[in-house]
Design a protein around this motif. Structure first.
Motif, PDB file in Angstrom:
ATOM      1  N   PRO A  27     -59.937 -23.119 -26.434  1.00 54.72           N
ATOM      2  CA  PRO A  27     -60.211 -24.562 -26.374  1.00 54.72           C
ATOM      3  C   PRO A  27     -61.381 -24.894 -25.454  1.00 54.72           C
ATOM      4  O   PRO A  27     -61.599 -24.244 -24.431  1.00 54.72           O
ATOM      5  N   GLU A  28     -62.166 -25.899 -25.873  1.00 53.99           N
ATOM      6  CA  GLU A  28     -63.291 -26.365 -25.063  1.00 53.99           C
ATOM      7  C   GLU A  28     -63.190 -27.845 -24.721  1.00 53.99           C
ATOM      8  O   GLU A  28     -63.628 -28.264 -23.652  1.00 53.99           O
ATOM      9  N   TRP A  29     -62.566 -28.648 -25.622  1.00 57.16           N
ATOM     10  CA  TRP A  29     -62.540 -30.094 -25.353  1.00 57.16           C
ATOM     11  C   TRP A  29     -61.417 -30.740 -26.173  1.00 57.16           C
ATOM     12  O   TRP A  29     -61.163 -30.360 -27.320  1.00 57.16           O
ATOM     13  N   PHE A  30     -60.713 -31.707 -25.560  1.00 59.88           N
ATOM     14  CA  PHE A  30     -59.688 -32.507 -26.248  1.00 59.88           C
ATOM     15  C   PHE A  30     -59.984 -33.986 -26.009  1.00 59.88           C
ATOM     16  O   PHE A  30     -60.401 -34.356 -24.900  1.00 59.88           O
ATOM     17  N   ASN A  31     -59.764 -34.830 -27.001  1.00 59.18           N
ATOM     18  CA  ASN A  31     -59.985 -36.266 -26.787  1.00 59.18           C
ATOM     19  C   ASN A  31     -58.805 -36.874 -26.016  1.00 59.18           C
ATOM     20  O   ASN A  31     -57.760 -36.232 -25.819  1.00 59.18           O
ATOM     21  N   HIS A  32     -58.965 -38.125 -25.573  1.00 58.55           N
ATOM     22  CA  HIS A  32     -57.955 -38.734 -24.704  1.00 58.55           C
ATOM     23  C   HIS A  32     -56.642 -38.977 -25.435  1.00 58.55           C
ATOM     24  O   HIS A  32     -55.579 -39.034 -24.826  1.00 58.55           O
ATOM     25  N   ARG A  33     -56.681 -39.146 -26.777  1.00 54.81           N
ATOM     26  CA  ARG A  33     -55.440 -39.355 -27.517  1.00 54.81           C
ATOM     27  C   ARG A  33     -54.553 -38.105 -27.464  1.00 54.81           C
ATOM     28  O   ARG A  33     -53.327 -38.202 -27.515  1.00 54.81           O
ATOM     29  N   TRP A  34     -55.178 -36.962 -27.411  1.00 55.37           N
ATOM     30  CA  TRP A  34     -54.405 -35.722 -27.271  1.00 55.37           C
ATOM     31  C   TRP A  34     -53.635 -35.724 -25.940  1.00 55.37           C
ATOM     32  O   TRP A  34     -52.444 -35.407 -25.895  1.00 55.37           O
ATOM     33  N   ALA A  35     -54.313 -36.109 -24.869  1.00 57.57           N
ATOM     34  CA  ALA A  35     -53.653 -36.150 -23.561  1.00 57.57           C
ATOM     35  C   ALA A  35     -52.563 -37.218 -23.536  1.00 57.57           C
ATOM     36  O   ALA A  35     -51.489 -37.018 -22.958  1.00 57.57           O
ATOM     37  N   ASP A  36     -52.834 -38.368 -24.184  1.00 58.80           N
ATOM     38  CA  ASP A  36     -51.826 -39.427 -24.224  1.00 58.80           C
ATOM     39  C   ASP A  36     -50.578 -38.973 -24.973  1.00 58.80           C
ATOM     40  O   ASP A  36     -49.454 -39.320 -24.591  1.00 58.80           O
ATOM     41  N   TYR A  37     -50.772 -38.218 -26.055  1.00 56.21           N
ATOM     42  CA  TYR A  37     -49.630 -37.797 -26.871  1.00 56.21           C
ATOM     43  C   TYR A  37     -48.829 -36.699 -26.182  1.00 56.21           C
ATOM     44  O   TYR A  37     -47.597 -36.757 -26.103  1.00 56.21           O
ATOM     45  N   THR A  38     -49.517 -35.676 -25.684  1.00 53.97           N
ATOM     46  CA  THR A  38     -48.821 -34.527 -25.108  1.00 53.97           C
ATOM     47  C   THR A  38     -48.402 -34.768 -23.665  1.00 53.97           C
ATOM     48  O   THR A  38     -47.423 -34.179 -23.187  1.00 53.97           O
ATOM     49  N   GLY A  39     -49.169 -35.603 -22.936  1.00 47.41           N
ATOM     50  CA  GLY A  39     -48.850 -35.869 -21.538  1.00 47.41           C
ATOM     51  C   GLY A  39     -49.115 -34.714 -20.614  1.00 47.41           C
ATOM     52  O   GLY A  39     -48.555 -34.642 -19.507  1.00 47.41           O
ATOM     53  N   ARG A  40     -49.959 -33.793 -21.037  1.00 46.68           N
ATOM     54  CA  ARG A  40     -50.223 -32.614 -20.208  1.00 46.68           C
ATOM     55  C   ARG A  40     -51.546 -31.995 -20.635  1.00 46.68           C
ATOM     56  O   ARG A  40     -52.064 -32.253 -21.718  1.00 46.68           O
ATOM     57  N   ALA A  43     -53.720 -25.285 -22.719  1.00 50.03           N
ATOM     58  CA  ALA A  43     -54.676 -24.180 -22.787  1.00 50.03           C
ATOM     59  C   ALA A  43     -54.967 -23.791 -24.221  1.00 50.03           C
ATOM     60  O   ALA A  43     -55.931 -23.069 -24.487  1.00 50.03           O
ATOM     61  N   ASP A  44     -54.130 -24.264 -25.169  1.00 57.16           N
ATOM     62  CA  ASP A  44     -54.297 -23.917 -26.576  1.00 57.16           C
ATOM     63  C   ASP A  44     -53.797 -25.101 -27.400  1.00 57.16           C
ATOM     64  O   ASP A  44     -52.781 -25.730 -27.061  1.00 57.16           O
ATOM     65  N   TRP A  45     -54.510 -25.428 -28.491  1.00 63.87           N
ATOM     66  CA  TRP A  45     -54.109 -26.588 -29.296  1.00 63.87           C
ATOM     67  C   TRP A  45     -52.744 -26.381 -29.941  1.00 63.87           C
ATOM     68  O   TRP A  45     -52.085 -27.341 -30.366  1.00 63.87           O
ATOM     69  N   ARG A  46     -52.257 -25.138 -29.984  1.00 63.03           N
ATOM     70  CA  ARG A  46     -50.949 -24.854 -30.594  1.00 63.03           C
ATOM     71  C   ARG A  46     -49.782 -25.038 -29.622  1.00 63.03           C
ATOM     72  O   ARG A  46     -48.623 -24.952 -30.029  1.00 63.03           O
ATOM     73  N   ASP A  47     -50.060 -25.310 -28.344  1.00 62.93           N
ATOM     74  CA  ASP A  47     -48.985 -25.421 -27.358  1.00 62.93           C
ATOM     75  C   ASP A  47     -47.944 -26.489 -27.707  1.00 62.93           C
ATOM     76  O   ASP A  47     -46.740 -26.258 -27.529  1.00 62.93           O
ATOM     77  N   PRO A  48     -48.333 -27.686 -28.200  1.00 67.18           N
ATOM     78  CA  PRO A  48     -47.312 -28.708 -28.498  1.00 67.18           C
ATOM     79  C   PRO A  48     -46.585 -28.499 -29.831  1.00 67.18           C
ATOM     80  O   PRO A  48     -45.683 -29.280 -30.160  1.00 67.18           O
ATOM     81  N   VAL A  49     -46.970 -27.482 -30.598  1.00 67.46           N
ATOM     82  CA  VAL A  49     -46.342 -27.264 -31.911  1.00 67.46           C
ATOM     83  C   VAL A  49     -44.864 -26.939 -31.730  1.00 67.46           C
ATOM     84  O   VAL A  49     -44.485 -26.163 -30.845  1.00 67.46           O
ATOM     85  N   HIS A  50     -44.025 -27.529 -32.567  1.00 66.44           N
ATOM     86  CA  HIS A  50     -42.579 -27.301 -32.512  1.00 66.44           C
ATOM     87  C   HIS A  50     -42.275 -25.816 -32.667  1.00 66.44           C
ATOM     88  O   HIS A  50     -42.927 -25.103 -33.439  1.00 66.44           O
ATOM     89  N   ALA A  51     -41.274 -25.353 -31.942  1.00 71.97           N
ATOM     90  CA  ALA A  51     -40.964 -23.916 -31.946  1.00 71.97           C
ATOM     91  C   ALA A  51     -40.632 -23.408 -33.344  1.00 71.97           C
ATOM     92  O   ALA A  51     -40.971 -22.260 -33.691  1.00 71.97           O
ATOM     93  N   ASP A  52     -39.985 -24.230 -34.160  1.00 71.99           N
ATOM     94  CA  ASP A  52     -39.637 -23.784 -35.513  1.00 71.99           C
ATOM     95  C   ASP A  52     -40.862 -23.654 -36.406  1.00 71.99           C
ATOM     96  O   ASP A  52     -40.846 -22.893 -37.381  1.00 71.99           O
ATOM     97  N   ASP A  53     -41.928 -24.398 -36.104  1.00 69.57           N
ATOM     98  CA  ASP A  53     -43.140 -24.354 -36.927  1.00 69.57           C
ATOM     99  C   ASP A  53     -44.197 -23.394 -36.371  1.00 69.57           C
ATOM    100  O   ASP A  53     -45.180 -23.091 -37.064  1.00 69.57           O
ATOM    101  N   ARG A  54     -44.004 -22.915 -35.146  1.00 68.96           N
ATOM    102  CA  ARG A  54     -45.045 -22.128 -34.481  1.00 68.96           C
ATOM    103  C   ARG A  54     -45.385 -20.834 -35.236  1.00 68.96           C
ATOM    104  O   ARG A  54     -46.576 -20.517 -35.400  1.00 68.96           O
ATOM    105  N   PRO A  55     -44.425 -20.036 -35.720  1.00 65.02           N
ATOM    106  CA  PRO A  55     -44.804 -18.815 -36.441  1.00 65.02           C
ATOM    107  C   PRO A  55     -45.681 -19.091 -37.656  1.00 65.02           C
ATOM    108  O   PRO A  55     -46.664 -18.370 -37.916  1.00 65.02           O
ATOM    109  N   ARG A  56     -45.351 -20.130 -38.397  1.00 63.76           N
ATOM    110  CA  ARG A  56     -46.129 -20.471 -39.591  1.00 63.76           C
ATOM    111  C   ARG A  56     -47.532 -20.926 -39.203  1.00 63.76           C
ATOM    112  O   ARG A  56     -48.530 -20.550 -39.857  1.00 63.76           O
ATOM    113  N   VAL A  57     -47.655 -21.731 -38.149  1.00 63.99           N
ATOM    114  CA  VAL A  57     -48.957 -22.202 -37.693  1.00 63.99           C
ATOM    115  C   VAL A  57     -49.801 -21.029 -37.178  1.00 63.99           C
ATOM    116  O   VAL A  57     -51.005 -20.922 -37.486  1.00 63.99           O
ATOM    117  N   ASP A  58     -49.189 -20.145 -36.395  1.00 63.20           N
ATOM    118  CA  ASP A  58     -49.935 -18.985 -35.873  1.00 63.20           C
ATOM    119  C   ASP A  58     -50.478 -18.127 -37.004  1.00 63.20           C
ATOM    120  O   ASP A  58     -51.642 -17.678 -36.963  1.00 63.20           O
TER     121      ASP A  58
END
Length: 495
Positions: A27-40, A43-58
């Motif tokens: 990752p190099e840059w995230f817009n402010h809506r990303w920070a507003d949604y995740t609240g944190r 280090a990777d755009w996949r961090d907020p992905v639901h655990a059940d969906d993470r294998p498929r996304v990876d």
């Protein structure tokens, strides 16, 4: 720098979650809506992905990186408050030019599609319930129609004996009655759902409703081997309700409870108190019970648990719920699960005596409540229903005259001089109920009678009736309490 500022300005203005990564996906840059949604910070755009969906996304992201092609998929992202919402995730490779195959980075976005997915799920569920209901309707109508057709063929047979014809007539009578009941159930539910019902509200004693319903259904419970127990309190509780509709709701629930029980099980009906300003009736059984999934969709048409031994369209609970809504009441269903029975509580607004000051409830046993009233009924509908109303009015001390068409009604109004005229809107031609009231008003009867229309209960129809000259429009079925209320309103206005 100006070009970079413009690019980031555009991405900050988008309603989506947007980010940029290097060629390897770091990752190099995230817009402010990303920070507003995740609240944190991530280090990777996949961090907020639901655990059940993470294998498929990876797996999809690894394949996109290896092949250098765009990515589009759906996944749930966990919001800062722990809520998961569906998003459309898209990744687009960034190249120097269309002629250069090398990738210098990736641009990604997440579009919230949670509401659309919920709406699509709801639509599929609704379509499934409609299909189920239509299938039930077809099945319930086909069976009596097949029996009617078979009976007709028997009677047409040249060698049919008198005994065969008698049995065929019994079949015709039985199946036509069933068809009429099914059609009435469908029409009544449709009118209730559309709100085309004029409630004839009055003071209703819940104790008496309990007693009458249990007496009417005791034989049915006995045939099924079910113990029907009615607990009637000594203190009378009054609610502001339509007597006919409240009985319909309670009867529906008691019948359902009986059908849910096996022989030897129990149905209990009692009066309960709810929130301040309401009182109700509880119907509890020890029968088959309900699953949490059934409870969630219990009052949707066609979704009620089907039982083969119970003919009908599955509209009973939906009708009950709608009756309570029209009264400003509520229905509460509960069950501990399959095999553990179910409980239904119906709550109605308590009758407020102060709100009805100046009017008088007619005592059914008071033979002088309508003394001096002359009621003209102009109706072409079933004689049995009209006769019941006529008998009820006469028991209250009224004189009643009944005619079947408009011309006879006008003649009786002129010669008999009624104090009230009760007229069907759908009289047979050539004079409708609207024509009768218009011509009756030209007679200049003194004193002017109170003009009550009887219709379907449709609000538009009621408005047309009042515009034509009727003082009030009551919905079918016509009841003695409803007419008594209409006549008492005349007495109150005359004072």
């Amino acid at each position: 720098r100006r070009s970079e500022d413009q690019r980031r300005g555009v991405m900050e203005s988008l309603p989506d979650l947007v980010w940029v990564t290097a060629a390897d996906g770091s990752p190099e840059w995230f817009n402010h809506r990303w920070a507003d949604y995740t609240g944190r910070s991530v280090a990777d755009w996949r961090d907020p992905v639901h655990a059940d969906d993470r294998p498929r996304v990876d797996a999809s992201w690894s394949l996109a990186l290896a092949r250098g092609h765009a990515l589009a998929m759906e996944a749930r992202l966990v919001r800062h408050d722990g809520t998961s919402r569906w998003h459309l995730v898209r990744m687009q490779p960034l190249r120097e030019s269309v002629t250069e195959p090398g990738i210098w980075g990736w641009c990604g976005s997440c579009t919230d599609i949670d509401d659309q997915k919920r709406a699509a799920t709801l639509q599929r569920t609704t379509q499934q319930r409609i299909s189920t209901f239509l299938g039930t309707l077809s099945h319930e109508l086909r069976n009596p129609l097949a029996a009617l057709s078979a009976a007709i063929q028997v009677m047409r047979h040249p060698h049919a004996t008198s005994g065969m014809n008698a049995r065929a007539l019994d079949t015709l009578d039985r199946q036509s009655t069933l068809l009429a009941r099914l059609v009435d159930e469908l029409l009544d539910a449709t009118r209730l759902m559309d709100g085309h019902i004029d409630l004839q509200r009055r003071r209703v004693a819940l104790n008496e409703v309990l007693r009458e319903v249990c007496e009417d259904l005791s034989a049915r419970a006995g045939e099924a081997g079910v113990h029907l127990h009615c607990e009637i309190p000594e203190r009378t509780l009054f609610v502001d309700a339509d007597l006919l509709r409240i009985k319909q709701a309670v009867e529906n629930l008691v019948v359902n409870a009986i059908e849910a029980c096996a022989a030897g099980e129990r149905v209990t009906v009692c009066v309960v108190e709810g929130h301040p300003g309401e009182a109700g009736i509880r119907v509890a059984d020890t029968g088959c019970g309900l699953t949490p999934e059934s409870l969630a969709s219990l009052f949707d048409p066609g979704s009620a648990p089907r039982r083969e031994k119970t003919p009908g369209l599955g509209l009973g609970l939906k009708t009950v719920n709608r009756i309570l809504q029209l009264h400003g009441g509520r229905v509460v269903a509960a069950s501990d699960g399959p095999g553990k029975g179910a409980t239904f509580d119906l709550f109605f607004p308590v009758f407020d005596a102060a709100a009805t000051a100046g009017t008088r409830d007619a005592d059914p046993g008071d033979s002088t409540a309508l003394a001096g009233h002359r009621v003209l009924i102009v109706s072409s509908h079933g004689a049995q229903d009209v006769d019941t109303v006529r008998d009820g009015l006469e028991q209250q001390g009224a004189e009643v005259c009944r005619v079947a068409h408009g011309f006879a009604g006008l003649r009786a109004a002129q010669e008999w001089r009624p104090t009230s005229v009760v007229c069907d809107l759908d009289l047979p031609t050539p004079l409708s109920g609207y024509d009768v009231v218009r011509q009756a008003l030209t007679l200049a009867l003194e004193p002017r009678p109170r003009l009550v229309a009887i219709g379907s209960g449709d609000p538009d129809e009621s408005a047309r009736a009042r515009a034509a000259g009727f003082d009030e429009c009551l919905g079918r079925p016509l009841t003695v309490p409803g007419l008594l209320d209409a006549l008492r309103r005349r007495d109150a206005s005359s004072r």
